[in-house]
Design a protein around this motif. Structure first.
Motif, PDB file in Angstrom:
ATOM      1  N   VAL A   4       0.845  -1.198   0.000  1.00  0.00           N
ATOM      2  CA  VAL A   4       0.000   0.000   0.000  1.00  0.00           C
ATOM      3  C   VAL A   4       0.875   1.241   0.000  1.00  0.00           C
ATOM      4  O   VAL A   4       1.806   1.357   0.789  1.00  0.00           O
ATOM      5  N   LEU A   5       0.557   2.164  -0.902  1.00  0.00           N
ATOM      6  CA  LEU A   5       1.263   3.434  -0.987  1.00  0.00           C
ATOM      7  C   LEU A   5       0.249   4.559  -0.772  1.00  0.00           C
ATOM      8  O   LEU A   5      -0.611   4.781  -1.614  1.00  0.00           O
ATOM      9  N   PRO A   6       0.291   5.247   0.376  1.00  0.00           N
ATOM     10  CA  PRO A   6      -0.595   6.404   0.575  1.00  0.00           C
ATOM     11  C   PRO A   6      -0.181   7.522  -0.373  1.00  0.00           C
ATOM     12  O   PRO A   6       0.999   7.811  -0.504  1.00  0.00           O
ATOM     13  N   ASP A   7      -1.157   8.141  -1.037  1.00  0.00           N
ATOM     14  CA  ASP A   7      -0.873   9.213  -1.982  1.00  0.00           C
ATOM     15  C   ASP A   7      -1.891  10.334  -1.786  1.00  0.00           C
ATOM     16  O   ASP A   7      -3.031  10.227  -2.242  1.00  0.00           O
ATOM     17  N   THR A   8      -1.484  11.392  -1.110  1.00  0.00           N
ATOM     18  CA  THR A   8      -2.392  12.508  -0.840  1.00  0.00           C
ATOM     19  C   THR A   8      -2.700  13.325  -2.091  1.00  0.00           C
ATOM     20  O   THR A   8      -3.574  14.186  -2.059  1.00  0.00           O
ATOM     21  N   VAL A  63      -2.697   1.992  -4.423  1.00  0.00           N
ATOM     22  CA  VAL A  63      -2.437   3.392  -4.109  1.00  0.00           C
ATOM     23  C   VAL A  63      -3.636   3.851  -3.292  1.00  0.00           C
ATOM     24  O   VAL A  63      -4.781   3.770  -3.746  1.00  0.00           O
ATOM     25  N   LEU A  64      -3.380   4.266  -2.074  1.00  0.00           N
ATOM     26  CA  LEU A  64      -4.424   4.701  -1.159  1.00  0.00           C
ATOM     27  C   LEU A  64      -4.616   6.200  -1.334  1.00  0.00           C
ATOM     28  O   LEU A  64      -3.773   6.995  -0.910  1.00  0.00           O
ATOM     29  N   GLY A  82       9.486   8.826   6.828  1.00  0.00           N
ATOM     30  CA  GLY A  82       8.770   8.057   5.828  1.00  0.00           C
ATOM     31  C   GLY A  82       7.578   7.319   6.405  1.00  0.00           C
ATOM     32  O   GLY A  82       7.335   6.168   6.073  1.00  0.00           O
ATOM     33  N   ARG A  83       6.797   7.999   7.262  1.00  0.00           N
ATOM     34  CA  ARG A  83       5.675   7.354   7.939  1.00  0.00           C
ATOM     35  C   ARG A  83       4.385   8.133   7.762  1.00  0.00           C
ATOM     36  O   ARG A  83       4.378   9.351   7.682  1.00  0.00           O
TER      37      ARG A  83
END
Length: 86
Positions: A4-8, A63-64, A82-83
């Motif tokens: 999972v990659l958070p992407d704002t 991609v979140l 990186g959190r």
């Protein structure tokens, strides 16, 4: 396990083809981030170049986007470590 990659910057969450092969049409996807759970419905699928760049082309990955991050309420990004902090 799903990467999972958070992407704002992404308005919608989306997964790659490897994730799509694991899900039945109309299936909800539960993502657990620490003690927080997020239910995603109607996850879109796209083989975006970033999956290749991270070496995730053949592994289930997501991609979140903001649609999911909004559901957890408050969060912060600790870029020095990186959190994602929920």
């Amino acid at each position: 396990t799903t990467r999972v990659l958070p992407d704002t910057g992404a308005p919608q969450s989306y997964g790659n083809s490897a994730l799509a092969r694991r899900l039945s049409p109309g299936t909800s996807l539960w993502v657990r981030l620490g003690s927080t759970g997020i239910e995603l419905t109607g996850v879109r699928h796209a083989d975006h170049p970033l999956f290749d760049a991270w070496g995730w082309r053949d592994r289930p990955a997501l991609v979140l986007g903001v649609d999911a991050l909004r559901s957890v309420g408050r969060f912060s990004l600790d870029t020095s470590r990186g959190r994602l902090v929920l």
